[in-house]
Write a protein that holds these residues in place. Structure first.
Motif, PDB file in Angstrom:
ATOM      1  N   LEU A  57      -3.482  27.596  14.809  1.00  0.00           N
ATOM      2  CA  LEU A  57      -4.827  27.179  15.164  1.00  0.00           C
ATOM      3  C   LEU A  57      -5.293  25.996  14.323  1.00  0.00           C
ATOM      4  N   SER A  58      -4.584  25.697  13.230  1.00  0.00           N
ATOM      5  CA  SER A  58      -4.983  24.611  12.336  1.00  0.00           C
ATOM      6  C   SER A  58      -4.452  23.280  12.844  1.00  0.00           C
ATOM      7  N   ALA A  59      -5.268  22.238  12.678  1.00  0.00           N
ATOM      8  CA  ALA A  59      -4.865  20.904  13.127  1.00  0.00           C
ATOM      9  C   ALA A  59      -3.624  20.421  12.393  1.00  0.00           C
ATOM     10  N   HIS A  60      -3.529  20.721  11.075  1.00  0.00           N
ATOM     11  CA  HIS A  60      -2.375  20.223  10.336  1.00  0.00           C
ATOM     12  C   HIS A  60      -1.089  20.941  10.748  1.00  0.00           C
ATOM     13  N   THR A  61      -1.190  22.181  11.255  1.00  0.00           N
ATOM     14  CA  THR A  61      -0.005  22.865  11.759  1.00  0.00           C
ATOM     15  C   THR A  61       0.484  22.203  13.031  1.00  0.00           C
ATOM     16  N   ARG A  62      -0.426  21.902  13.937  1.00  0.00           N
ATOM     17  CA  ARG A  62      -0.034  21.219  15.162  1.00  0.00           C
ATOM     18  C   ARG A  62       0.564  19.854  14.862  1.00  0.00           C
ATOM     19  N   ALA A  63       0.021  19.193  13.834  1.00  0.00           N
ATOM     20  CA  ALA A  63       0.570  17.891  13.441  1.00  0.00           C
ATOM     21  C   ALA A  63       2.007  18.044  12.942  1.00  0.00           C
ATOM     22  N   LEU A  64       2.279  19.073  12.136  1.00  0.00           N
ATOM     23  CA  LEU A  64       3.636  19.283  11.626  1.00  0.00           C
ATOM     24  C   LEU A  64       4.604  19.636  12.747  1.00  0.00           C
ATOM     25  N   ASP A  65       4.143  20.393  13.723  1.00  0.00           N
ATOM     26  CA  ASP A  65       5.016  20.725  14.842  1.00  0.00           C
ATOM     27  C   ASP A  65       5.395  19.482  15.633  1.00  0.00           C
ATOM     28  N   ALA A  66       4.494  18.502  15.654  1.00  0.00           N
ATOM     29  CA  ALA A  66       4.765  17.259  16.377  1.00  0.00           C
ATOM     30  C   ALA A  66       5.578  16.281  15.541  1.00  0.00           C
ATOM     31  N   ASP A  67       5.361  16.285  14.233  1.00  0.00           N
ATOM     32  CA  ASP A  67       6.034  15.351  13.331  1.00  0.00           C
ATOM     33  C   ASP A  67       6.146  16.021  11.969  1.00  0.00           C
ATOM     34  N   GLY A  68       7.354  16.388  11.581  1.00  0.00           N
ATOM     35  CA  GLY A  68       7.556  17.159  10.357  1.00  0.00           C
ATOM     36  C   GLY A  68       7.422  16.364   9.071  1.00  0.00           C
ATOM     37  N   ARG A  69       7.233  15.051   9.164  1.00  0.00           N
ATOM     38  CA  ARG A  69       7.068  14.267   7.938  1.00  0.00           C
ATOM     39  C   ARG A  69       5.738  14.620   7.267  1.00  0.00           C
ATOM     40  N   CYS A  70       5.772  14.838   5.959  1.00  0.00           N
ATOM     41  CA  CYS A  70       4.564  15.248   5.253  1.00  0.00           C
ATOM     42  C   CYS A  70       4.722  14.944   3.766  1.00  0.00           C
ATOM     43  N   ALA A  71       3.667  15.188   3.017  1.00  0.00           N
ATOM     44  CA  ALA A  71       3.695  15.041   1.561  1.00  0.00           C
ATOM     45  C   ALA A  71       2.897  16.178   0.953  1.00  0.00           C
ATOM     46  N   LEU A  72       3.351  16.635  -0.205  1.00  0.00           N
ATOM     47  CA  LEU A  72       2.682  17.712  -0.929  1.00  0.00           C
ATOM     48  C   LEU A  72       2.412  17.250  -2.350  1.00  0.00           C
ATOM     49  N   MET A  73       1.182  17.467  -2.835  1.00  0.00           N
ATOM     50  CA  MET A  73       0.871  17.177  -4.224  1.00  0.00           C
ATOM     51  C   MET A  73       0.329  18.436  -4.888  1.00  0.00           C
ATOM     52  N   VAL A  74       0.857  18.740  -6.076  1.00  0.00           N
ATOM     53  CA  VAL A  74       0.368  19.856  -6.883  1.00  0.00           C
ATOM     54  C   VAL A  74       0.077  19.310  -8.278  1.00  0.00           C
ATOM     55  N   ALA A  75      -0.833  19.968  -8.986  1.00  0.00           N
ATOM     56  CA  ALA A  75      -1.253  19.474 -10.302  1.00  0.00           C
ATOM     57  C   ALA A  75      -1.470  20.630 -11.256  1.00  0.00           C
ATOM     58  N   GLY A  76      -1.298  20.334 -12.540  1.00  0.00           N
ATOM     59  CA  GLY A  76      -1.618  21.279 -13.594  1.00  0.00           C
ATOM     60  C   GLY A  76      -3.000  21.000 -14.143  1.00  0.00           C
ATOM     61  N   ALA A  77      -3.369  21.692 -15.199  1.00  0.00           N
ATOM     62  CA  ALA A  77      -4.694  21.534 -15.799  1.00  0.00           C
ATOM     63  C   ALA A  77      -4.759  20.235 -16.593  1.00  0.00           C
ATOM     64  N   ALA A  78      -5.918  19.600 -16.546  1.00  0.00           N
ATOM     65  CA  ALA A  78      -6.133  18.381 -17.322  1.00  0.00           C
ATOM     66  C   ALA A  78      -6.091  18.690 -18.809  1.00  0.00           C
ATOM     67  N   THR A  79      -5.537  17.798 -19.587  1.00  0.00           N
ATOM     68  CA  THR A  79      -5.446  18.001 -21.034  1.00  0.00           C
ATOM     69  C   THR A  79      -6.667  17.452 -21.763  1.00  0.00           C
ATOM     70  N   GLU A  80      -7.490  16.639 -21.079  1.00  0.00           N
ATOM     71  CA  GLU A  80      -8.701  16.075 -21.657  1.00  0.00           C
ATOM     72  C   GLU A  80      -9.802  16.112 -20.605  1.00  0.00           C
ATOM     73  N   ARG A  81     -10.962  15.563 -20.938  1.00  0.00           N
ATOM     74  CA  ARG A  81     -12.061  15.516 -19.970  1.00  0.00           C
ATOM     75  C   ARG A  81     -11.686  14.712 -18.726  1.00  0.00           C
ATOM     76  N   ASN A  82     -10.918  13.665 -18.951  1.00  0.00           N
ATOM     77  CA  ASN A  82     -10.516  12.804 -17.844  1.00  0.00           C
ATOM     78  C   ASN A  82      -9.576  13.561 -16.917  1.00  0.00           C
ATOM     79  N   PRO A  83      -9.941  13.785 -15.640  1.00  0.00           N
ATOM     80  CA  PRO A  83      -9.070  14.542 -14.744  1.00  0.00           C
ATOM     81  C   PRO A  83      -7.728  13.879 -14.507  1.00  0.00           C
ATOM     82  N   GLN A  84      -7.638  12.575 -14.786  1.00  0.00           N
ATOM     83  CA  GLN A  84      -6.375  11.894 -14.584  1.00  0.00           C
ATOM     84  C   GLN A  84      -5.341  12.240 -15.658  1.00  0.00           C
ATOM     85  N   THR A  85      -5.732  13.037 -16.633  1.00  0.00           N
ATOM     86  CA  THR A  85      -4.750  13.527 -17.601  1.00  0.00           C
ATOM     87  C   THR A  85      -4.006  14.750 -17.063  1.00  0.00           C
TER      88      THR A  85
END
Length: 234
Positions: A57-85
């Protein structure tokens, strides 16, 4: 930020620890030729492949069924106030549906709350075959990684029977030790059980609470886990 020409040996392990501990991530797909992004809750298969549970029922599932190319990003906890850490891992992948019972069991071991709806006919498991990987671990620590090194290096560590036997041994013989480890990581009560084990750590669960416990080093064989558990002082 400059890429490392030759990433240090431990950078692949750092990336694996981030990936295996991730309980949520961002999935980018292609819908009608345009990018779209969604929140997903990954788990990692025994062979190192990310798994996600999606509804048709999700749009991104239908998109994957049509085209399996995708990207996944995961992140750990920031080491400082700046989220880019925050240390983070970005993967380009090719998604394919999986009917393997082992993939479903692995996913539900990490996300037990999903058992409530995982059996609905519109839900299914996708495997995300990793094509490229890029890790950012801090200032001047960005690198393109070898996807093969995000998976267990030894064939013995991909052996499902050996993995299940090691988990059963832990839960049978080290119950009190596992409870003690859980308390050190913020858990309470008794009855904690290992629900997933891999060369870089294990996942402890009690009811619907699951958390990740990393090893101090990467296992070369599952027989080494007893030594690693002893290293926790349990």
């Amino acid at each position: 930020m400059q890429d490392l020409a030759e990433p240090p040996d431990d950078i692949h392990r750092e990336a694996r620890l981030i990936l295996r501990a991730a309980r949520a991530g961002s999935l980018a797909v292609i819908e009608d030729g345009a990018p779209m992004i969604a929140l997903v809750t990954p788990a990692i298969a025994l062979d190192g492949t990310p798994l996600i549970l999606l509804s048709r029922l999700s749009a991104h599932t239908r998109a994957l069924d049509a085209d399996g190319r995708c990207a996944l990003m995961v992140a750990g906890a920031a080491t400082e106030r700046n989220p880019q850490t925050s240390p983070r891992l970005s993967l380009t992948c090719r998604a394919a549906r999986s009917d393997a019972a082992a993939d479903r069991a692995r996913y539900l071991a990490i996300h037990p709350y999903a058992a409530f709806y995982a059996g609905f006919t519109d839900f299914g498991i996708f495997r995300l075959e990793i094509l490229t990987a890029r890790y950012v671990g801090g200032f001047a620590r960005a690198a393109a990684l070898d996807p093969a090194r995000l998976a267990p290096g030894a064939e013995a560590l991909r052996d499902g029977e050996a993995n299940a036997a090691a988990i059963a041994s832990l839960n049978r013989d080290r119950a009190q030790a596992l409870d003690a480890i859980a308390r050190r990581h913020g858990g309470s009560g008794a009855g904690w059980r290992v629900v997933a084990l891999d060369p870089d750590g294990f996942d402890l669960a009690r009811d619907d609470i699951v958390f990740r416990v990393p090893f101090r080093r990467t296992l070369r064989q599952y027989a080494d886990f007893q030594h690693e558990i002893a290293g926790f002082g349990a």
